[in-house]
Design a protein around this motif. Structure first.
Motif, PDB file in Angstrom:
ATOM      1  N   GLY A 176      42.626  50.190  44.585  1.00  0.00           N
ATOM      2  CA  GLY A 176      42.706  50.208  43.194  1.00  0.00           C
ATOM      3  C   GLY A 176      42.723  48.622  42.863  1.00  0.00           C
ATOM      4  O   GLY A 176      42.505  48.174  41.662  1.00  0.00           O
ATOM      5  N   GLU A 177      43.218  47.938  43.897  1.00  0.00           N
ATOM      6  CA  GLU A 177      43.359  46.245  43.664  1.00  0.00           C
ATOM      7  C   GLU A 177      41.905  45.696  43.636  1.00  0.00           C
ATOM      8  O   GLU A 177      40.884  46.503  43.998  1.00  0.00           O
ATOM      9  N   ARG A 178      41.543  44.380  43.055  1.00  0.00           N
ATOM     10  CA  ARG A 178      40.257  43.967  43.135  1.00  0.00           C
ATOM     11  C   ARG A 178      40.240  42.598  43.895  1.00  0.00           C
ATOM     12  O   ARG A 178      41.332  41.997  44.075  1.00  0.00           O
ATOM     13  N   ASP A 179      39.018  42.315  44.437  1.00  0.00           N
ATOM     14  CA  ASP A 179      38.753  41.257  45.265  1.00  0.00           C
ATOM     15  C   ASP A 179      38.554  40.157  44.461  1.00  0.00           C
ATOM     16  O   ASP A 179      38.515  40.416  42.937  1.00  0.00           O
ATOM     17  N   ARG A 180      38.184  38.896  44.938  1.00  0.00           N
ATOM     18  CA  ARG A 180      37.961  37.841  43.915  1.00  0.00           C
ATOM     19  C   ARG A 180      36.709  37.787  43.052  1.00  0.00           C
ATOM     20  O   ARG A 180      36.560  37.168  42.177  1.00  0.00           O
ATOM     21  N   ASP A 181      35.946  38.636  43.656  1.00  0.00           N
ATOM     22  CA  ASP A 181      34.483  39.150  42.885  1.00  0.00           C
ATOM     23  C   ASP A 181      34.719  40.184  41.795  1.00  0.00           C
ATOM     24  O   ASP A 181      33.922  40.428  41.291  1.00  0.00           O
ATOM     25  N   GLY A 182      36.141  40.776  41.627  1.00  0.00           N
ATOM     26  CA  GLY A 182      36.224  41.906  40.597  1.00  0.00           C
ATOM     27  C   GLY A 182      35.806  43.321  41.337  1.00  0.00           C
ATOM     28  O   GLY A 182      35.899  44.214  40.311  1.00  0.00           O
ATOM     29  N   GLY A 186      38.712  50.239  48.011  1.00  0.00           N
ATOM     30  CA  GLY A 186      38.518  51.476  47.954  1.00  0.00           C
ATOM     31  C   GLY A 186      39.326  51.973  49.121  1.00  0.00           C
ATOM     32  O   GLY A 186      39.787  53.315  49.211  1.00  0.00           O
ATOM     33  N   VAL A 187      39.547  51.240  50.263  1.00  0.00           N
ATOM     34  CA  VAL A 187      39.964  51.777  51.576  1.00  0.00           C
ATOM     35  C   VAL A 187      41.014  51.055  52.286  1.00  0.00           C
ATOM     36  O   VAL A 187      41.761  51.317  53.378  1.00  0.00           O
ATOM     37  N   THR A 188      41.371  49.724  51.774  1.00  0.00           N
ATOM     38  CA  THR A 188      42.251  48.774  52.497  1.00  0.00           C
ATOM     39  C   THR A 188      43.708  49.169  52.190  1.00  0.00           C
ATOM     40  O   THR A 188      44.123  49.220  51.337  1.00  0.00           O
TER      41      THR A 188
END
Length: 274
Positions: A176-182, A186-188
């Motif tokens: 549910g968090e987002r990476d640097r590209d937005g 989904g699995v981390t």
């Protein structure tokens, strides 16, 4: 964040209070995490055993004979029997005994050690490492991780892992968090207690340093969802399913990488410092 080993822990005997031994020697602060090598927990809980206590059955006799044949030297079926009795299931019997312990951890030889056990032949894992961590946590008032060292699939060497914990969740759920590209993750799920156990193992060592307890200071869990499912559930463990169907091909694999043979030895000496 910093880590330091607790000095002066004596040789632990059955009945000793591990929490009190640590409390007397460590100046703990709020927010510290204490990583405790399972070996001193096992000793305090009377989990030493002698080979004479194990009467090998047909399965143990077969395993010892087959592994001994591969190794080119006799293997003690009493050790194989100890592994069988400490296991809920053996995923493989040769070239090594890969065991599912009764509390869900998967390890070669059910985590049984033969090193740094001065008064007995064997040192077994705690029966319930999380309950052990809870008792130590109640004494110390800070999070506690009970650690062991074990090998890893697809890699050489061992590293520290958590087998029990209390006072903190096992993992950070990044879903549910987002990476640097937005992009949404989904699995981390980050196995925090394993990461801290591995860091602590750099200080506790693998030999005769006599440093079985490490304090982690300055670790912050962060504002993430907690997750406590460290051991993968059976219905989602595809590797476990594959191992149940796998058969060891002696003709194809015998004489392979000599570095792979160490984990088939019944003298599991990967143990943390005692």
């Amino acid at each position: 964040m910093e880590l330091f080993a607790v000095e002066g822990i004596p040789e632990v005997r059955p009945g000793d209070d591990v929490g009190e031994l640590i409390a007397e020697r460590a100046d703990l602060r709020e927010g510290d995490v204490v990583c405790v090598s399972h070996s001193i927990v096992s000793k305090a809980e009377g989990r030493q055993a002698d080979l004479s206590e194990f009467d090998p059955g047909p399965q143990a006799e077969r395993i010892a004979e087959r592994i001994g044949d591969l190794a080119g030297e006799a293997k003690d079926p009493r050790f194989a029997q100890a592994v069988v009795e400490e296991s809920r299931e053996l995923l493989t019997e040769e070239p090594l005994m890969l065991a599912v312990t009764r509390f869900g951890h998967i390890s070669v030889n059910a985590g049984i050690d033969r090193s740094n056990v001065p008064d007995s032949d064997l040192l077994l894992l705690p029966e319930d490492p999380t309950a052990s961590a809870e008792r130590i946590h109640e004494t110390l008032g800070v999070p506690v991780i009970v650690t062991d060292t074990s090998g890893r699939p697809f890699r050489q060497g061992q590293r520290g892992v958590a087998i029990g914990w209390a006072g903190m969740p096992a993992a950070r759920d990044w879903r549910g968090e987002r990476d640097r590209d937005g992009r949404e993750l989904g699995v981390t799920v980050e196995a925090v207690v394993d990461e801290l156990a591995a860091a602590a193992n750099l200080l506790t060592g693998e030999g005769d340093d006599g440093l079985p307890v490490t304090v982690v200071r300055g670790f912050e869990f962060g504002d993430y969802e907690p997750h406590d499912g460290l051991f993968r559930s059976e219905n989602a463990d595809y590797v476990r399913d594959a191992l149940r169907e796998w058969e060891y091909d002696r003709d194809r694999l015998q004489g392979g990488d000599a570095g792979d043979a160490d984990e088939s030895d019944d003298e599991r000496d990967d143990g943390e410092d005692r």
